[in-house]
Design a protein around this motif. Structure first.
Motif, PDB file in Angstrom:
ATOM      1  N   HIS A   1      -8.490  -7.069   2.482  1.00 14.87           N
ATOM      2  CA  HIS A   1      -7.084  -7.560   2.530  1.00 14.87           C
ATOM      3  C   HIS A   1      -6.161  -6.901   3.211  1.00 14.87           C
ATOM      4  N   SER A   2      -4.816  -7.173   4.115  1.00 12.63           N
ATOM      5  CA  SER A   2      -3.906  -6.192   4.566  1.00 12.63           C
ATOM      6  C   SER A   2      -2.979  -6.169   3.823  1.00 12.63           C
TER       7      SER A   2
ATOM      8  N   LEU B   1      -1.737  -3.038   8.215  1.00 12.51           N
ATOM      9  CA  LEU B   1      -0.338  -4.388   8.432  1.00 12.51           C
ATOM     10  C   LEU B   1      -1.296  -5.532   9.074  1.00 12.51           C
ATOM     11  N   LYS B   2      -0.208  -6.556   7.938  1.00  9.60           N
ATOM     12  CA  LYS B   2      -0.149  -7.719   8.336  1.00  9.60           C
ATOM     13  C   LYS B   2       1.116  -7.709   9.088  1.00  9.60           C
ATOM     14  N   PRO B   3       0.143  -8.239  10.818  1.00 12.31           N
ATOM     15  CA  PRO B   3       2.016  -9.311  11.220  1.00 12.31           C
ATOM     16  C   PRO B   3       3.007  -9.552  10.813  1.00 12.31           C
TER      17      PRO B   3
ATOM     18  N   LEU C   1       1.048  -0.817  -0.247  1.00 12.67           N
ATOM     19  CA  LEU C   1       0.278   0.196  -0.029  1.00 12.67           C
ATOM     20  C   LEU C   1       1.242   1.244   0.395  1.00 12.67           C
ATOM     21  N   GLU C   2       0.716   2.503  -1.095  1.00  7.62           N
ATOM     22  CA  GLU C   2       1.089   3.317  -0.597  1.00  7.62           C
ATOM     23  C   GLU C   2       0.584   4.427  -0.939  1.00  7.62           C
ATOM     24  N   ALA C   3       0.420   5.287   0.504  1.00 10.63           N
ATOM     25  CA  ALA C   3      -0.666   5.969   1.048  1.00 10.63           C
ATOM     26  C   ALA C   3      -0.097   7.312   0.873  1.00 10.63           C
ATOM     27  N   GLY C   4      -0.877   8.236  -0.030  1.00  8.03           N
ATOM     28  CA  GLY C   4      -0.233  10.249  -0.157  1.00  8.03           C
ATOM     29  C   GLY C   4       0.849   9.663  -1.523  1.00  8.03           C
TER      30      GLY C   4
ATOM     31  N   VAL D   1       9.379   1.197  10.388  1.00 11.01           N
ATOM     32  CA  VAL D   1       7.998   0.851  11.793  1.00 11.01           C
ATOM     33  C   VAL D   1       7.689  -0.658  11.542  1.00 11.01           C
ATOM     34  N   ARG D   2       8.024  -1.493  12.122  1.00  6.60           N
ATOM     35  CA  ARG D   2       7.221  -3.226  12.627  1.00  6.60           C
ATOM     36  C   ARG D   2       6.185  -2.517  14.178  1.00  6.60           C
ATOM     37  N   PRO D   3       5.251  -2.591  13.672  1.00  5.70           N
ATOM     38  CA  PRO D   3       4.294  -2.723  15.195  1.00  5.70           C
ATOM     39  C   PRO D   3       3.982  -3.750  15.649  1.00  5.70           C
ATOM     40  N   PHE D   4       3.721  -5.168  14.805  1.00  5.43           N
ATOM     41  CA  PHE D   4       3.817  -6.478  15.419  1.00  5.43           C
ATOM     42  C   PHE D   4       4.897  -7.439  14.857  1.00  5.43           C
ATOM     43  N   CYS D   5       5.668  -8.041  15.524  1.00  3.67           N
ATOM     44  CA  CYS D   5       6.999  -8.514  15.679  1.00  3.67           C
ATOM     45  C   CYS D   5       6.133  -9.782  15.369  1.00  3.67           C
TER      46      CYS D   5
END
Length: 214
Positions: free
Chosen positions: A117-118, A147-149, A50-53, A210-214
């Motif tokens: 979907h993510s 975002l996917k894990p 996904l590209e935002a903006g 950034v990786r919010p979910f490892c």
């Protein structure tokens, strides 16, 4: 050269009209685009990106150059002029046209994006320092929701612009920037896995991964 000049004219016109949501006078340079797409590689299983903006598509070009043959790309853009420009490029530009069947240009705000979907990678060109704190909070929440894990979010901010603006602004703007800074600092402290300085950009920029979910 004509495409580049057209993109620059479109970007500058939209900056003048919508300076808060456009955030830059010129499209992202090649080195900034390369840094933003660091976690997109053509190898491995099929990925959703996904590209935002995306604006006029300067970073999109770098994404397409790194896209695997089975990967899919969604571009979510709120500015109608940029949406029109992107759709034209998918018809007219060979690199864009070659991937057109695997790409979608979505006229929407990322925080309102509703998909089934993510995504493995999210690349953001949104000028978060220009938004209200509540909007920044919603956008960051949307990134985590989409975002996917194990996935990565890559975004940039111009070096030293936020503190410089805070010094020169009136109290309400300083307060807004302080609130945005607190949100961004907390989010990056929790989730940032890498950052890189792109000096050869106008102006120089930090790219955060950034990786919010490892």
């Amino acid at each position: 050269m004509a495409v580049l000049l057209n993109d620059q004219r479109t970007f500058f016109r939209e900056f003048r009209r919508n300076f808060r949501t456009t955030g830059a006078v010129l499209p992202s340079g090649r080195r900034l685009s390369a840094a933003l797409t660091r976690f997109i590689t053509p190898s491995g299983p099929p990925k959703r990106i996904l590209e935002a903006g995306p604006g006029t598509g300067a970073v999109t070009r770098a994404i397409l150059e790194s896209l695997g043959s089975q990967d899919r790309l969604d571009l979510v853009e709120w500015n109608q002029a940029f949406v029109d420009r992107l759709r034209h490029r998918f018809h007219a530009h060979p690199l864009f046209r070659a991937a057109a069947t695997r790409c979608r240009v979505l006229h929407n705000k990322v925080e309102e994006l509703d998909t089934d979907h993510s995504y493995d990678v999210i690349v953001s060109g949104l000028p978060l320092n220009n938004f209200e704190p509540d909007d920044v909070d919603r956008i960051l929440g949307a990134y985590e929701r989409l975002l996917k894990p194990g996935g990565v979010i890559s975004f940039f901010e111009y070096a030293a612009v936020r503190p410089a603006k805070a010094l020169l602004s009136k109290p309400p703007e300083r307060e807004r920037l302080r609130d945005v800074s607190r949100l961004m600092r907390l989010w990056l402290t929790r989730h940032e896995i890498a950052r890189e300085m792109v000096v050869a950009n106008i102006p120089p920029a930090w790219v955060h991964h950034v990786r919010p979910f490892c």
